[in-house]
Design a protein around this motif. Structure first.
Motif, PDB file in Angstrom:
ATOM      1  N   ARG A 163      -4.314  -7.141 -12.631  1.00  0.00           N
ATOM      2  CA  ARG A 163      -4.568  -8.037 -13.757  1.00  0.00           C
ATOM      3  C   ARG A 163      -5.614  -7.401 -14.680  1.00  0.00           C
ATOM      4  NH1 ARG A 163      -4.910 -14.313 -12.305  1.00  0.00           N
ATOM      5  NH2 ARG A 163      -3.094 -13.554 -11.141  1.00  0.00           N
ATOM      6  N   ALA A 164      -5.319  -7.418 -15.971  1.00  0.00           N
ATOM      7  CA  ALA A 164      -6.166  -6.718 -16.929  1.00  0.00           C
ATOM      8  C   ALA A 164      -6.630  -7.642 -18.042  1.00  0.00           C
ATOM      9  CB  ALA A 164      -5.407  -5.537 -17.529  1.00  0.00           C
ATOM     10  N   PHE A 165      -7.826  -7.396 -18.506  1.00  0.00           N
ATOM     11  CA  PHE A 165      -8.412  -8.179 -19.588  1.00  0.00           C
ATOM     12  C   PHE A 165      -7.657  -7.943 -20.888  1.00  0.00           C
ATOM     13  CE2 PHE A 165     -11.610 -10.227 -22.039  1.00  0.00           C
ATOM     14  CZ  PHE A 165     -11.799  -9.459 -23.181  1.00  0.00           C
ATOM     15  N   VAL A 166      -7.495  -9.025 -21.662  1.00  0.00           N
ATOM     16  CA  VAL A 166      -6.846  -8.928 -22.967  1.00  0.00           C
ATOM     17  C   VAL A 166      -7.812  -9.302 -24.085  1.00  0.00           C
ATOM     18  CG1 VAL A 166      -4.988  -9.781 -24.438  1.00  0.00           C
ATOM     19  CG2 VAL A 166      -4.571  -9.400 -21.993  1.00  0.00           C
ATOM     20  N   ALA A 167      -8.381 -10.498 -23.985  1.00  0.00           N
ATOM     21  CA  ALA A 167      -9.272 -10.973 -25.039  1.00  0.00           C
ATOM     22  C   ALA A 167     -10.110 -12.126 -24.514  1.00  0.00           C
ATOM     23  CB  ALA A 167      -8.469 -11.419 -26.260  1.00  0.00           C
ATOM     24  N   ALA A 168     -11.258 -12.357 -25.166  1.00  0.00           N
ATOM     25  CA  ALA A 168     -12.124 -13.466 -24.784  1.00  0.00           C
ATOM     26  C   ALA A 168     -12.785 -14.051 -26.015  1.00  0.00           C
ATOM     27  CB  ALA A 168     -13.190 -12.998 -23.788  1.00  0.00           C
ATOM     28  N   VAL A 169     -13.170 -15.313 -25.895  1.00  0.00           N
ATOM     29  CA  VAL A 169     -13.835 -16.009 -26.992  1.00  0.00           C
ATOM     30  C   VAL A 169     -14.983 -16.834 -26.428  1.00  0.00           C
ATOM     31  CG1 VAL A 169     -12.188 -17.939 -26.862  1.00  0.00           C
ATOM     32  CG2 VAL A 169     -13.465 -17.539 -28.978  1.00  0.00           C
ATOM     33  N   SER A 211     -17.774 -15.707 -31.325  1.00  0.00           N
ATOM     34  CA  SER A 211     -17.762 -14.337 -30.832  1.00  0.00           C
ATOM     35  C   SER A 211     -16.464 -14.085 -30.074  1.00  0.00           C
ATOM     36  CB  SER A 211     -18.951 -14.091 -29.908  1.00  0.00           C
ATOM     37  OG  SER A 211     -18.944 -12.765 -29.423  1.00  0.00           O
ATOM     38  N   THR A 212     -15.844 -12.944 -30.352  1.00  0.00           N
ATOM     39  CA  THR A 212     -14.609 -12.562 -29.672  1.00  0.00           C
ATOM     40  C   THR A 212     -14.679 -11.098 -29.236  1.00  0.00           C
ATOM     41  OG1 THR A 212     -13.566 -11.943 -31.772  1.00  0.00           O
ATOM     42  CG2 THR A 212     -13.194 -14.190 -30.981  1.00  0.00           C
ATOM     43  N   TYR A 213     -13.841 -10.773 -28.291  1.00  0.00           N
ATOM     44  CA  TYR A 213     -13.798  -9.397 -27.814  1.00  0.00           C
ATOM     45  C   TYR A 213     -12.389  -9.107 -27.345  1.00  0.00           C
ATOM     46  CZ  TYR A 213     -15.270  -5.122 -25.466  1.00  0.00           C
ATOM     47  OH  TYR A 213     -15.424  -3.810 -25.104  1.00  0.00           O
ATOM     48  N   TYR A 214     -11.922  -7.870 -27.610  1.00  0.00           N
ATOM     49  CA  TYR A 214     -10.536  -7.519 -27.311  1.00  0.00           C
ATOM     50  C   TYR A 214     -10.455  -6.213 -26.521  1.00  0.00           C
ATOM     51  CZ  TYR A 214      -9.515 -10.902 -30.987  1.00  0.00           C
ATOM     52  OH  TYR A 214      -9.440 -12.038 -31.738  1.00  0.00           O
TER      53      TYR A 214
END
Length: 124
Positions: free
Chosen positions: A45-51, A57-60
């Motif tokens: 399982r891999a990270f895609v995006a967060a808020v 604030s967001t991160y991709y």
């Protein structure tokens, strides 16, 4: 306790777009940091995006940066992931995740709550 339910997955042609939704319910659900992860067959399982909890604030992940947008509507307790220019390598089960700490994180162990996932299949 927070419950997460994803929707919006499906079959789409390469180059197409999709919007995933994640509805959160439970105590203070709207105050949680939220994220999307994905898991392709045979892969971790891999990270895609967060808020962040207030959406400021967001991160991709590099793999989706520039063609994806994560957003949230706290009035609806819903987080969205809009993905454009989809590629066959985006095919995976997409999971919504939540954590009570007000800080974006990118590893699965940082998130306590998980949805059941929604399948996204991109055909070439």
């Amino acid at each position: 306790q927070v419950q997460l339910v994803e929707s919006g997955g499906g079959l789409v042609q390469a180059g197409g777009s999709l919007r995933l939704s994640c509805v959160a319910s439970g105590r203070a659900a709207s105050t949680y940091t939220m994220a999307w992860f994905r898991q392709a067959p045979g892969k971790e399982r891999a990270f895609v995006a967060a808020v962040s909890r207030w959406g400021d604030s967001t991160y991709y992940a590099d793999s989706v940066k520039g063609r994806s947008t994560i957003s949230r509507d706290n009035a609806k307790n819903t987080v969205y992931l809009r993905m454009n220019s989809l590629k066959p390598e985006d095919t995976a089960v997409y999971y919504c995740a939540a954590r009570s700490f007000d800080a974006i994180a990118t590893t699965t162990g940082d998130y306590r709550y998980w949805g059941q996932g929604t399948q996204v299949t991109v055909s070439s």
